[in-house]
Design a protein around this motif. Structure first.
Motif, PDB file in Angstrom:
ATOM      1  N   ILE A 150      -7.858   7.181  -5.454  1.00 43.29           N
ATOM      2  CA  ILE A 150      -6.641   6.387  -5.602  1.00 43.29           C
ATOM      3  C   ILE A 150      -6.728   5.271  -4.563  1.00 43.29           C
ATOM      4  O   ILE A 150      -7.126   5.494  -3.420  1.00 43.29           O
ATOM      5  N   GLY A 151      -6.389   4.072  -4.969  1.00 43.11           N
ATOM      6  CA  GLY A 151      -6.471   2.937  -4.057  1.00 43.11           C
ATOM      7  C   GLY A 151      -5.316   1.997  -4.272  1.00 43.11           C
ATOM      8  O   GLY A 151      -4.876   1.788  -5.408  1.00 43.11           O
ATOM      9  N   SER A 186       0.822  -1.211   0.000  1.00 40.65           N
ATOM     10  CA  SER A 186       0.000   0.000   0.000  1.00 40.65           C
ATOM     11  C   SER A 186       0.856   1.261   0.000  1.00 40.65           C
ATOM     12  O   SER A 186       0.390   2.342  -0.349  1.00 40.65           O
ATOM     13  N   MET A 187       2.127   1.132   0.385  1.00 40.49           N
ATOM     14  CA  MET A 187       3.024   2.276   0.441  1.00 40.49           C
ATOM     15  C   MET A 187       3.698   2.597  -0.894  1.00 40.49           C
ATOM     16  O   MET A 187       4.435   3.580  -1.001  1.00 40.49           O
ATOM     17  N   LYS A 188       3.452   1.810  -1.907  1.00 41.37           N
ATOM     18  CA  LYS A 188       4.158   2.019  -3.173  1.00 41.37           C
ATOM     19  C   LYS A 188       3.959   3.412  -3.782  1.00 41.37           C
ATOM     20  O   LYS A 188       4.916   3.970  -4.331  1.00 41.37           O
ATOM     21  N   PRO A 189       2.769   4.019  -3.713  1.00 41.27           N
ATOM     22  CA  PRO A 189       2.667   5.386  -4.250  1.00 41.27           C
ATOM     23  C   PRO A 189       3.577   6.377  -3.527  1.00 41.27           C
ATOM     24  O   PRO A 189       4.107   7.301  -4.150  1.00 41.27           O
ATOM     25  N   ILE A 190       3.772   6.176  -2.229  1.00 38.04           N
ATOM     26  CA  ILE A 190       4.686   7.054  -1.478  1.00 38.04           C
ATOM     27  C   ILE A 190       6.131   6.699  -1.806  1.00 38.04           C
ATOM     28  O   ILE A 190       6.991   7.582  -1.943  1.00 38.04           O
ATOM     29  N   GLN A 191       6.416   5.407  -1.952  1.00 39.61           N
ATOM     30  CA  GLN A 191       7.772   4.982  -2.291  1.00 39.61           C
ATOM     31  C   GLN A 191       8.200   5.485  -3.665  1.00 39.61           C
ATOM     32  O   GLN A 191       9.403   5.560  -3.954  1.00 39.61           O
ATOM     33  N   LEU A 220     -11.533  -0.414  -9.033  1.00 39.02           N
ATOM     34  CA  LEU A 220     -11.926   0.695  -8.151  1.00 39.02           C
ATOM     35  C   LEU A 220     -11.620   2.034  -8.800  1.00 39.02           C
ATOM     36  O   LEU A 220     -12.487   2.921  -8.874  1.00 39.02           O
ATOM     37  N   MET A 221     -10.399   2.203  -9.280  1.00 34.99           N
ATOM     38  CA  MET A 221     -10.030   3.495  -9.863  1.00 34.99           C
ATOM     39  C   MET A 221     -10.747   3.745 -11.180  1.00 34.99           C
ATOM     40  O   MET A 221     -11.100   4.890 -11.497  1.00 34.99           O
TER      41      MET A 221
END
Length: 343
Positions: A253-254, A46-51, A244-245
């Motif tokens: 964003i999910g 779930s952290m990939k967008p921040i990474q 979802l998106m």
């Protein structure tokens, strides 16, 4: 008990799932909760967008002509479909790197046809089939751009991972020194934070203007725009993230994470949602996310109808007959707690 979902065979509850939910706005107010909204959690993928933020902020994305679909793949837990593998390889090629540089390991891809074709051709699985190969490609490009050792990009002390740690702390507003690190399934560091801080982080990702620095605003907007423009790169065919998106047409964003974590950012209201199913099993999490959205009044005007197969998923036996279903059964509790900002 913090039951969030029940599994029915016929009309009898056969099993159940405990869970935790946090709903936070971009200013850091915990508006709704269920279970323990502060449960220490590894959010995993779930952290990939921040990474992916350092890929943009370092200038690597511009140097190596990373387009929106590429950037979406950097946020992906993909199926290993041909489009995913091809794009990951093209990213590496532009940076002058070979597939062997990937440190993500490998596994059987979700895309069964790709795996069957590999067997028919007498070939073995390689790292690009890993659902994390896009994320790792982004990390490698960043290391190349910054002139850093590429062979150790996955280690906690490497500048690539230190930049990511800084981004996670800053986006989630949780003190860097309190973040506990583990090793993710793909070999890179994974971060343990209270569930509510993940919700806050996704709320801020949904509202790039909540960041003070213009370069962070630009990077976050670029990443989230990429995810909603190319949701098929984030996951792939018959996947909840993609569906979802697509259903919300740019609003949501999910991103799913292993051990039954899911994070959502609503770009319209500036709300962030983080869900953790206690037992780590994946079968209930999408149903719970849909129910959270329903209770918040998000998507009730159509998108949730498009996502109906996830709302009350059917259970079938070996012959394909419907023998039961999964249902989300909980009520969000209102709260109005201001989270303490760290970084």
């Amino acid at each position: 008990m913090n039951l969030v979902a029940k599994v029915y065979r016929n009309n009898v509850m056969e099993s159940s799932h405990l869970g935790h939910i946090a709903v936070v706005d971009y200013t850091g107010k915990l508006l709704y909760a269920y279970g323990d909204p502060f449960r220490p959690t590894y959010a995993r993928s779930s952290m990939k967008p921040i990474q992916a933020i350092p890929v943009v902020e370092t200038g690597a994305a511009d140097r190596f002509a990373i387009d929106a679909a590429d950037l979406s793949l950097c946020c992906a837990s993909h199926n290993g479909e041909p489009r995913h593998r091809t794009r990951a390889m093209e990213m590496l090629t532009r940076a002058g790197q070979a597939e062997q540089v990937l440190q993500c390991g490998t596994h059987v891809p979700r895309d069964e046809e790709s795996y069957k074709q590999l067997i028919r051709n007498g070939k073995e699985l390689t790292p690009v089939f890993s659902n994390c190969s896009g994320k790792h490609a982004g990390m490698i490009l960043t290391a190349v751009h910054m002139g850093e050792d590429v062979s150790t990009y996955h280690l906690p002390e490497h500048p690539v991972q230190q930049r990511i740690l800084d981004a996670v702390a800053e986006v989630t507003r949780y003190p860097k020194e309190k973040i506990e690190l583990g090793v993710d399934g793909c070999g890179v560091p994974v971060h343990c934070l209270p569930l509510a801080n993940y919700a806050w982080g996704f709320a801020r990702m949904a509202r790039p203007e909540s960041f003070e620095k213009p370069e962070r605003q630009e990077a976050v907007k670029r990443i989230t725009d990429a995810m909603v423009a190319f949701p098929e790169m984030v996951a792939g065919n018959k996947r909840y993230c993609t569906d979802l998106m697509n259903a919300f047409q740019g609003r949501i964003i999910g991103k799913a994470g292993a051990e039954s974590v899911y994070c959502v950012g609503d770009r319209e209201t500036g709300l962030g949602i983080a869900v953790k199913i206690e037992d780590g099993g994946p079968r209930a999490v999408n149903t719970v996310v849909n129910e959270v959205l329903r209770q918040l009044g998000i998507g009730v005007d159509g998108p949730l109808e498009v996502l109906a197969e996830y709302t009350k998923p059917q259970i079938r036996n070996m012959s394909g007959n419907v023998v039961g279903h999964i249902a989300a059964e909980f009520t969000l509790q209102k709260t109005n707690t201001q989270l303490e900002a760290g970084n």
